[in-house]
Design a protein around this motif. Structure first.
Motif, short mmCIF file in Angstrom:
data_model
loop_
_atom_site.label_atom_id
_atom_site.label_comp_id
_atom_site.label_asym_id
_atom_site.label_seq_id
_atom_site.Cartn_x
_atom_site.Cartn_y
_atom_site.Cartn_z
N TYR A 6 0.85 -1.19 0.00
CA TYR A 6 0.00 0.00 0.00
C TYR A 6 0.88 1.24 0.00
CZ TYR A 6 -3.85 -3.14 0.83
OH TYR A 6 -4.77 -4.13 0.69
N PRO A 7 0.34 2.38 -0.48
CA PRO A 7 1.17 3.57 -0.63
C PRO A 7 1.77 4.12 0.66
CG PRO A 7 -0.89 3.83 -1.83
CD PRO A 7 -0.98 2.56 -1.04
N TRP A 48 -2.29 0.46 8.37
CA TRP A 48 -2.95 0.50 9.68
C TRP A 48 -4.46 0.36 9.50
CZ3 TRP A 48 -1.48 -0.25 14.44
CH2 TRP A 48 -0.15 -0.03 14.81
N LYS A 49 -5.04 1.04 8.51
CA LYS A 49 -6.48 0.94 8.25
C LYS A 49 -6.87 -0.49 7.90
CE LYS A 49 -6.87 5.67 6.58
NZ LYS A 49 -7.03 6.49 5.38
N LEU A 50 -6.08 -1.12 7.05
CA LEU A 50 -6.33 -2.52 6.68
C LEU A 50 -6.26 -3.43 7.90
CD1 LEU A 50 -6.53 -4.83 4.50
CD2 LEU A 50 -4.04 -4.80 4.52
N ALA A 51 -5.23 -3.24 8.72
CA ALA A 51 -5.07 -4.07 9.93
C ALA A 51 -6.24 -3.85 10.88
CB ALA A 51 -3.74 -3.74 10.60
N HIS A 52 -6.68 -2.62 11.01
CA HIS A 52 -7.81 -2.32 11.90
C HIS A 52 -9.08 -3.01 11.41
CE1 HIS A 52 -10.33 -0.37 14.72
NE2 HIS A 52 -10.89 0.46 13.85
N ARG A 53 -9.36 -2.90 10.10
CA ARG A 53 -10.55 -3.56 9.54
C ARG A 53 -10.47 -5.08 9.69
NH1 ARG A 53 -10.21 0.49 5.13
NH2 ARG A 53 -9.07 -1.05 3.93
N SER A 54 -9.25 -5.60 9.71
CA SER A 54 -9.06 -7.05 9.84
C SER A 54 -9.07 -7.53 11.28
CB SER A 54 -7.74 -7.45 9.18
OG SER A 54 -7.74 -7.11 7.82
N GLY A 55 -9.20 -6.60 12.22
CA GLY A 55 -9.24 -6.97 13.64
C GLY A 55 -7.87 -7.24 14.25
N ARG A 102 -3.54 1.18 -6.60
CA ARG A 102 -4.69 0.37 -6.99
C ARG A 102 -5.13 -0.52 -5.82
NH1 ARG A 102 -2.98 -2.52 -11.51
NH2 ARG A 102 -2.44 -4.25 -10.17
N ASN A 103 -4.16 -1.07 -5.08
CA ASN A 103 -4.49 -1.89 -3.91
C ASN A 103 -5.28 -1.07 -2.89
OD1 ASN A 103 -3.08 -4.00 -5.06
ND2 ASN A 103 -1.25 -3.68 -3.83
N LYS A 104 -4.86 0.18 -2.67
CA LYS A 104 -5.55 1.05 -1.73
C LYS A 104 -6.96 1.34 -2.22
CE LYS A 104 -5.30 5.67 0.38
NZ LYS A 104 -6.70 5.86 0.41
N ALA A 105 -7.12 1.65 -3.49
CA ALA A 105 -8.44 1.95 -4.04
C ALA A 105 -9.37 0.74 -3.91
CB ALA A 105 -8.32 2.37 -5.51
N GLU A 106 -8.86 -0.45 -4.16
CA GLU A 106 -9.67 -1.67 -4.03
C GLU A 106 -10.06 -1.90 -2.57
OE1 GLU A 106 -7.39 -4.83 -5.79
OE2 GLU A 106 -7.64 -4.03 -7.81
N ALA A 107 -9.14 -1.68 -1.64
CA ALA A 107 -9.44 -1.86 -0.22
C ALA A 107 -10.48 -0.84 0.24
CB ALA A 107 -8.17 -1.73 0.60
N ASP A 108 -10.37 0.40 -0.23
CA ASP A 108 -11.35 1.43 0.12
C ASP A 108 -12.73 1.08 -0.43
OD1 ASP A 108 -9.37 2.84 1.43
OD2 ASP A 108 -9.09 4.31 -0.18
#
Length: 84
Positions: free
Chosen positions: A16-17, A23-30, A67-73
């Motif tokens: 991710y950029p 951190w956002k991804l980790a938070h969403r993943s618990g 692109r990975n960030k956009a897909e995760a968002d």
């Protein structure tokens, strides 16, 4: 510089950029937990569970961190809409 989530030195997420994106991804993943305050920082602070770490990484061939960030968002937005 791109960042990713690692466990025991093995990269387990896409690149991710920025560190904050991971951190956002980790938070969403618990994977983020609040730790108690210490002498250096007042108040709770966020830490990663178990042996997870966020570190700079190399981008795999053909991978695009933006692109990975956009897909995760996009995925996060869909999940919020489904949970509403």
């Amino acid at each position: 510089m791109p960042y990713a989530l690692f466990c025991n030195d093995a990269q387990i997420s896409k690149a991710y950029p920025s560190e904050s994106d991971v951190w956002k991804l980790a938070h969403r993943s618990g994977l983020v937990v609040d730790a108690s305050a210490d002498e250096e920082r007042p108040g709770p602070r966020r830490v990663l569970d178990n042996d997870y770490e966020i570190k700079p990484c190399r981008v795999a061939e053909g991978e695009d961190p933006a692109r990975n960030k956009a897909e995760a968002d996009r995925q996060s937005k869909i999940e919020l809409e489904l949970n509403s």
